[in-house]
Scaffold this motif. Sequence first.
Motif, PDB file in Angstrom:
ATOM      1  N   TYR A 100       0.877  -1.184   0.000  1.00  0.00           N
ATOM      2  CA  TYR A 100       0.000   0.000   0.000  1.00  0.00           C
ATOM      3  C   TYR A 100       0.914   1.234   0.000  1.00  0.00           C
ATOM      4  O   TYR A 100       2.126   1.127   0.209  1.00  0.00           O
ATOM      5  CB  TYR A 100      -0.938  -0.020   1.224  1.00  0.00           C
ATOM      6  N   ILE A 101       0.310   2.396  -0.234  1.00  0.00           N
ATOM      7  CA  ILE A 101       1.116   3.630  -0.280  1.00  0.00           C
ATOM      8  C   ILE A 101       1.270   4.183   1.146  1.00  0.00           C
ATOM      9  O   ILE A 101       0.296   4.571   1.783  1.00  0.00           O
ATOM     10  CB  ILE A 101       0.455   4.699  -1.181  1.00  0.00           C
ATOM     11  N   HIS A 102       2.509   4.227   1.610  1.00  0.00           N
ATOM     12  CA  HIS A 102       2.809   4.788   2.925  1.00  0.00           C
ATOM     13  C   HIS A 102       2.863   6.320   2.849  1.00  0.00           C
ATOM     14  O   HIS A 102       2.454   7.026   3.759  1.00  0.00           O
ATOM     15  CB  HIS A 102       4.158   4.231   3.391  1.00  0.00           C
ATOM     16  N   GLN A 103       3.397   6.816   1.731  1.00  0.00           N
ATOM     17  CA  GLN A 103       3.560   8.263   1.562  1.00  0.00           C
ATOM     18  C   GLN A 103       3.722   8.546   0.070  1.00  0.00           C
ATOM     19  O   GLN A 103       4.298   7.723  -0.648  1.00  0.00           O
ATOM     20  CB  GLN A 103       4.829   8.722   2.301  1.00  0.00           C
ATOM     21  N   SER A 104       3.236   9.669  -0.397  1.00  0.00           N
ATOM     22  CA  SER A 104       3.566  10.089  -1.764  1.00  0.00           C
ATOM     23  C   SER A 104       3.891  11.572  -1.718  1.00  0.00           C
ATOM     24  O   SER A 104       3.435  12.294  -0.826  1.00  0.00           O
ATOM     25  CB  SER A 104       2.393   9.835  -2.714  1.00  0.00           C
ATOM     26  N   ARG A 105       4.720  11.998  -2.620  1.00  0.00           N
ATOM     27  CA  ARG A 105       5.052  13.426  -2.658  1.00  0.00           C
ATOM     28  C   ARG A 105       5.651  13.801  -3.997  1.00  0.00           C
ATOM     29  O   ARG A 105       6.150  12.938  -4.736  1.00  0.00           O
ATOM     30  CB  ARG A 105       6.038  13.810  -1.550  1.00  0.00           C
ATOM     31  N   ILE A 106       5.580  15.066  -4.299  1.00  0.00           N
ATOM     32  CA  ILE A 106       6.324  15.609  -5.422  1.00  0.00           C
ATOM     33  C   ILE A 106       7.296  16.620  -4.846  1.00  0.00           C
ATOM     34  O   ILE A 106       6.935  17.435  -4.005  1.00  0.00           O
ATOM     35  CB  ILE A 106       5.382  16.236  -6.465  1.00  0.00           C
ATOM     36  N   ASN A 107       8.575  16.500  -5.241  1.00  0.00           N
ATOM     37  CA  ASN A 107       9.563  17.515  -4.872  1.00  0.00           C
ATOM     38  C   ASN A 107       9.827  18.384  -6.102  1.00  0.00           C
ATOM     39  O   ASN A 107      10.242  17.868  -7.134  1.00  0.00           O
ATOM     40  CB  ASN A 107      10.873  16.860  -4.405  1.00  0.00           C
ATOM     41  N   TYR A 108       9.595  19.667  -5.974  1.00  0.00           N
ATOM     42  CA  TYR A 108       9.706  20.563  -7.134  1.00  0.00           C
ATOM     43  C   TYR A 108      11.153  20.904  -7.475  1.00  0.00           C
ATOM     44  O   TYR A 108      11.555  20.909  -8.601  1.00  0.00           O
ATOM     45  CB  TYR A 108       8.939  21.862  -6.873  1.00  0.00           C
ATOM     46  N   LYS A 109      11.904  21.289  -6.490  1.00  0.00           N
ATOM     47  CA  LYS A 109      13.281  21.763  -6.660  1.00  0.00           C
ATOM     48  C   LYS A 109      13.446  22.705  -7.859  1.00  0.00           C
ATOM     49  O   LYS A 109      14.060  22.371  -8.881  1.00  0.00           O
ATOM     50  CB  LYS A 109      14.234  20.572  -6.794  1.00  0.00           C
ATOM     51  N   PRO A 110      12.899  23.914  -7.715  1.00  0.00           N
ATOM     52  CA  PRO A 110      12.960  24.867  -8.826  1.00  0.00           C
ATOM     53  C   PRO A 110      14.395  25.319  -9.134  1.00  0.00           C
ATOM     54  O   PRO A 110      15.273  25.239  -8.275  1.00  0.00           O
ATOM     55  CB  PRO A 110      12.112  26.039  -8.320  1.00  0.00           C
ATOM     56  N   GLY A 111      14.604  25.780 -10.361  1.00  0.00           N
ATOM     57  CA  GLY A 111      15.912  26.290 -10.768  1.00  0.00           C
ATOM     58  C   GLY A 111      16.356  27.423  -9.853  1.00  0.00           C
ATOM     59  O   GLY A 111      15.539  28.245  -9.441  1.00  0.00           O
ATOM     60  N   PHE A 112      17.653  27.454  -9.520  1.00  0.00           N
ATOM     61  CA  PHE A 112      18.300  28.479  -8.686  1.00  0.00           C
ATOM     62  C   PHE A 112      17.839  28.464  -7.223  1.00  0.00           C
ATOM     63  O   PHE A 112      18.624  28.779  -6.336  1.00  0.00           O
ATOM     64  CB  PHE A 112      18.076  29.904  -9.228  1.00  0.00           C
ATOM     65  N   LYS A 113      16.557  28.150  -6.966  1.00  0.00           N
ATOM     66  CA  LYS A 113      16.000  28.335  -5.619  1.00  0.00           C
ATOM     67  C   LYS A 113      15.908  27.027  -4.836  1.00  0.00           C
ATOM     68  O   LYS A 113      15.681  27.050  -3.631  1.00  0.00           O
ATOM     69  CB  LYS A 113      14.566  28.894  -5.698  1.00  0.00           C
ATOM     70  N   GLY A 114      15.977  25.885  -5.522  1.00  0.00           N
ATOM     71  CA  GLY A 114      15.701  24.611  -4.858  1.00  0.00           C
ATOM     72  C   GLY A 114      16.852  24.183  -3.959  1.00  0.00           C
ATOM     73  O   GLY A 114      17.967  23.969  -4.426  1.00  0.00           O
ATOM     74  N   LYS A 115      16.570  24.071  -2.679  1.00  0.00           N
ATOM     75  CA  LYS A 115      17.609  23.626  -1.740  1.00  0.00           C
ATOM     76  C   LYS A 115      17.739  22.108  -1.793  1.00  0.00           C
ATOM     77  O   LYS A 115      16.909  21.408  -2.362  1.00  0.00           O
ATOM     78  CB  LYS A 115      17.239  24.068  -0.312  1.00  0.00           C
ATOM     79  N   GLY A 116      18.793  21.592  -1.169  1.00  0.00           N
ATOM     80  CA  GLY A 116      19.039  20.159  -1.200  1.00  0.00           C
ATOM     81  C   GLY A 116      18.402  19.415  -0.044  1.00  0.00           C
ATOM     82  O   GLY A 116      17.677  19.989   0.773  1.00  0.00           O
ATOM     83  N   PHE A 117      18.671  18.126  -0.011  1.00  0.00           N
ATOM     84  CA  PHE A 117      18.259  17.274   1.106  1.00  0.00           C
ATOM     85  C   PHE A 117      19.523  16.596   1.617  1.00  0.00           C
ATOM     86  O   PHE A 117      20.256  15.988   0.831  1.00  0.00           O
ATOM     87  CB  PHE A 117      17.260  16.202   0.628  1.00  0.00           C
ATOM     88  N   ASP A 118      19.787  16.709   2.892  1.00  0.00           N
ATOM     89  CA  ASP A 118      21.013  16.120   3.434  1.00  0.00           C
ATOM     90  C   ASP A 118      20.910  14.591   3.437  1.00  0.00           C
ATOM     91  O   ASP A 118      19.825  14.039   3.309  1.00  0.00           O
ATOM     92  CB  ASP A 118      21.273  16.671   4.837  1.00  0.00           C
ATOM     93  N   TRP A 119      22.027  13.912   3.573  1.00  0.00           N
ATOM     94  CA  TRP A 119      22.053  12.451   3.576  1.00  0.00           C
ATOM     95  C   TRP A 119      21.157  11.893   4.676  1.00  0.00           C
ATOM     96  O   TRP A 119      21.221  12.355   5.814  1.00  0.00           O
ATOM     97  CB  TRP A 119      23.485  11.947   3.814  1.00  0.00           C
ATOM     98  N   HIS A 120      20.361  10.918   4.335  1.00  0.00           N
ATOM     99  CA  HIS A 120      19.523  10.259   5.350  1.00  0.00           C
ATOM    100  C   HIS A 120      19.017   8.927   4.824  1.00  0.00           C
ATOM    101  O   HIS A 120      19.007   8.674   3.625  1.00  0.00           O
ATOM    102  CB  HIS A 120      18.344  11.158   5.744  1.00  0.00           C
TER     103      HIS A 120
END
Lengths: 301, 301
Positions: B128-148
Amino acid sequence: MKETQDLFPTRLERKLGMFERIDPVVHSEGEQRKGPLSEAELDEFERKGFLSFEGFFDEDEMAAFLEELGDYENDDDLKLSEGTILEPSKQEIRSIFGIHEVSERFSRLTRDPRLLAMVQQILGGDAYIHQSRINYKPGFKGKGFDWHSDFETWHSEDGMPRMRSVSCSIILTENGEFNGPLMLVPGSHNYFVPCVGRTPENNYKESLKSQEIGVPDDASLRDLMIQGDIEAPKGPVGSLVMFECNTLHGSNINMSCWPRSNLFFVYNSVENTLHDPYCGNRPRPEFLANRKDWSPLKPAK
Amino acid sequence: MKETQDLFPTRLERKLGMFERIDPVVHSEGEQRKGPLSEAELDEFERKGFLSFEGFFDEDEMAAFLEELGDYENDDDLKLSEGTILEPSKQEIRSIFGIHEVSERFSRLTRDPRLLAMVQQILGGDAYIHQSRINYKPGFKGKGFDWHSDFETWHSEDGMPRMRSVSCSIILTENGEFNGPLMLVPGSHNYFVPCVGRTPENNYKESLKSQEIGVPDDASLRDLMIQGDIEAPKGPVGSLVMFECNTLHGSNINMSCWPRSNLFFVYNSVENTLHDPYCGNRPRPEFLANRKDWSPLKPAK
């Protein structure tokens, strides 16, 4: 001496559109164009604003430089010196400026005969060191550098009159996809992008950690990226990237465990020595902009 | 229901060393292992903790999804909803969670027959679906996600008992070297890295913007990178990366002008439904961890 007309207006309160370059990219003409760089390499440099050479120096040659840098990391006096910039976290060294004045070994490297001949070929004659630095960019902790043209800063904050200067980045630890390699926008050197915002006095104290002033606007950056894309030359220890002073470049955070330590030597033509800063502020310190010795470099023996 | 013994202790005040995985990576056995993924692909998934497929979906198929996402960017109600996370600057959308509940089109995509069969093959049965999401990460403005490790968070903050869950990242805008692609540490799924630090209540309100808790220590990360290196699968619109819930991953800032919009569907085995959070806090909201509908997904027709 300040000229009556500023050919590269920037740091203004109103946005001006970008405009085409007025200076040559390769300053040698005719017979003088002959040298260590082939005509094809000169063409590429004119077109893209940079050239890269994998393994230009032997890895063995570089070992002694790396060892010396390791010593500096543990040198508390050097950490406190004005030319040493720490990461925003204040734990690690971000940059050491004036590295060729700190160390005879690095000074000789600026005068490496092959390197210097290529520089002279591009600049059309004699050159001196405007600035030198090592950027450590340690694993996990090394922050990035936002997109910028060095010339934009050197013109406004250091009074460099024209685009007749070239940077050599020598790779001291392998530069790969993940340790925040130098990224460049090919062809961007052909445009000057005026930046918005007055320059505060002593701006360098902030800008060397995180640049806020002298950052090109998103619309111009987007135009230049769509036109020229982005490239990030990779390579082992001893690789070399030569880039024109107005080529837009930057680098990302180092999220890998591998440090990305690069050496930067900035060569300026002796025909292009510094005036008063065009932004009207006091000159920046010597470690950022050499004003005391413009004598031409002679190749090391 | 909380179990008496927590097999994956984390978020403690004292550092525990990393330890070897105790769950299978591919949960099917014998005849059940047969399916859309070849034995070689299953082996690769077991070894590296992820698989990537360039152009898994047709670009044409993806156009309608992209159009829908464009509409969301201009939807002020959606911007204010709890499942929508803005970039630290609060200008751009960083993520929309529960995208399969917002949109029937995305809901059908979670049940794409090819995708679902691969998921079932890895998880050894219904999901089953535990979670769904869209990450946009726009040009110039999109920050990263640290290692996890996602599992580390889902276990401690959502009460997911074991490693029997897989994420599918579907590429909605070309993922290249410079727009902050997903990076993974091959082989890291074979170790659990306990993280230091008690989890504050409502930690998700901060962690979805910038993760401070649940971040593995540098020494463990370095060990795993030296062992497995880093990979960043690239690809055009419609490419797919499937990664195991415990594979360490992250992504860098998007310094290019090109957005990096990726869709994430997290499938959990119906044998692995949620308990109370192991960190002892209240459960996180439904948009982050589905607790209300664990019925098995059926392939869309």
